[in-house]
Write a protein that holds these residues in place. Structure first.
Motif, PDB file in Angstrom:
ATOM      1  N   ASP A 112       0.886  -1.114  -0.054  1.00 34.73           N
ATOM      2  CA  ASP A 112      -0.141   0.003   0.143  1.00 34.73           C
ATOM      3  C   ASP A 112       0.989   1.160   0.282  1.00 34.73           C
ATOM      4  O   ASP A 112       1.485   1.584   0.801  1.00 34.73           O
ATOM      5  N   GLU A 114       0.205   4.378   0.004  1.00 35.27           N
ATOM      6  CA  GLU A 114      -0.276   5.398   0.838  1.00 35.27           C
ATOM      7  C   GLU A 114       0.204   5.482   2.130  1.00 35.27           C
ATOM      8  O   GLU A 114       0.597   6.234   3.108  1.00 35.27           O
ATOM      9  N   THR A 115      -0.053   4.043   2.761  1.00 35.03           N
ATOM     10  CA  THR A 115       0.527   3.787   4.269  1.00 35.03           C
ATOM     11  C   THR A 115       1.756   3.314   4.252  1.00 35.03           C
ATOM     12  O   THR A 115       2.335   3.219   5.377  1.00 35.03           O
ATOM     13  N   ARG A 128       2.631   0.062   3.874  1.00 37.62           N
ATOM     14  CA  ARG A 128       2.589  -1.035   4.361  1.00 37.62           C
ATOM     15  C   ARG A 128       3.339  -1.891   3.218  1.00 37.62           C
ATOM     16  O   ARG A 128       3.215  -1.949   1.939  1.00 37.62           O
TER      17      ARG A 128
END
Length: 371
Positions: free
Chosen positions: A49, A51-52, A54
């Motif tokens: 991910d 955006e995060t 992860r």
């Protein structure tokens, strides 16, 4: 960034996988392969991910779009193996409403090989995730008059047609049928429609920059609703993940998909669902030609993509499997007793060497370790 392992003889695959990140800008991905019924490559890395932040880990699950068609095709083949349907049967034998508007003679073979002349839904896609509504639209729809539709990729509609066949014959959805007949007995991390409790493990899909287009569909003002600007909001939604679209709604780990294709070549941990005779039937070429969506040669068996001059599923002439939109690849090489899966979360259009370089390395390793 890169994790996993390779068996002796396949070390070059790991090197190429790492180069995909260093030189080709890979975001997050996994690659796995089986040979002789044993796992020989299991690699993952990058970001699940963006955006995060992860990380992609061993248990990350990935949407694979049309890689799902290989799973649904196996389901139809199992019905054939049990004597419940045959390729030459008209679909309307099991789905009487489908005979409307002159479709009574369209066969299961034609549906599986993208010759049903129903590559889009005239009524539109407002109910994209409702199988009952969309299958009813297709039952009522007349075959497309445009000559290109005679052999045009049924990107999404293929799934509603095949799912309805399975429901009519067996009573279960393709999602449930695959889970109970393949995934559970084979121990596969593969789903047609991702269960709610597993959605947190899914990587986030990233669309390419620029406008997504679909060739003849766009020319005819019938854009694929999953291949337009902003479609990543649909791809990554809980509703889409749960819908179980038989053409484009599959989720898996690369390890799980490689194990699935390995099971089509022989026993995996003592289990095999489809017989060699059934696999030969599934690999039998039904149609080959220049497909207008891609403008290149495409060949189909009973739902599986077969070898073509671009060798996008690998070098062996007997390869069969299915690619997914944006770059994923999943297939079996019977002559090498090898099966593989490549999954990634950054969708690309146009030239894309990420999977092809991995398949070249896998080919070298599978030749060196062949029995």
């Amino acid at each position: 960034m890169i994790n996993g392992w390779t068996a002796a003889g396949f070390e070059d695959v790991a090197g190429v996988f790492e180069l995909n990140f260093a030189d080709r800008g890979e975001l997050g991905a996994a690659f796995a392969a089986y040979q002789h019924g044993q796992l020989v490559v299991d690699l993952w890395g990058g970001t699940a991910d963006r955006e995060t932040g992860r990380a992609w880990d061993r248990d990350t699950i990935q949407l694979m779009f049309s890689g799902t068609k290989g799973l649904a095709s196996a389901g139809v083949l199992l019905l054939m193996q049990r004597g419940q349907v045959s390729l030459d049967d008209p679909l309307s034998r099991y789905w009487p409403a489908f005979a409307a508007e002159g479709k009574d003679a369209i066969t299961i073979a034609e549906v599986l090989s993208h010759q049903a002349r129903l590559p889009w839904v005239e009524a539109g896609y407002a109910d994209l995730l409702d199988h009952d509504v969309m299958s009813a639209h297709l039952a009522a729809q007349a075959p497309a008059a445009d000559p290109r539709a005679a052999f045009m990729y049924h990107a999404i509609t293929w799934g509603w047609l095949v799912d309805e066949l399975v429901r009519r014959v067996d009573g279960r959805t393709v999602s449930r049928f695959f889970a109970e007949e393949f995934a559970v007995p084979l121990g596969l991390e593969v789903w047609i429609g991702l269960p709610e409790e597993l959605q947190w493990r899914a990587a986030t899909m990233v669309a390419p920059d620029g406008v997504l287009v679909d060739g003849p569909w766009t020319e005819l003002n019938r854009p694929n609703p999953l291949w337009v600007p902003g479609a990543e909001k649909i791809w990554n939604s809980f509703e889409y993940g749960s819908a179980g679209l038989a053409a484009v709604g599959g989720f898996a780990t690369a390890r799980g998909m490689a194990r699935f294709y390995a099971s089509l070549l022989g026993e995996v941990d003592g289990v095999r669902v489809l017989t060699p005779e059934t696999i030969e039937l599934g690999r039998q070429e039904i149609r080959r030609g220049i497909e207008p969506t891609w403008g290149s040669e495409i060949a189909y068996g009973a739902g599986f993509e077969l070898q073509t001059p671009d060798a996008r599923l690998g070098a062996p002439a007997d390869t069969f499997g299915h690619a997914g939109a944006g770059g994923s690849r999943h297939a079996a090489w019977p002559s090498r007793e090898t099966a593989y899966s490549y999954l990634m979360n950054e969708v690309r259009v146009g030239p894309d060497d990420r999977s092809l370089t991995l398949l070249s390395a896998l080919s070298r390793g599978s030749r060196a370790t062949a029995r």
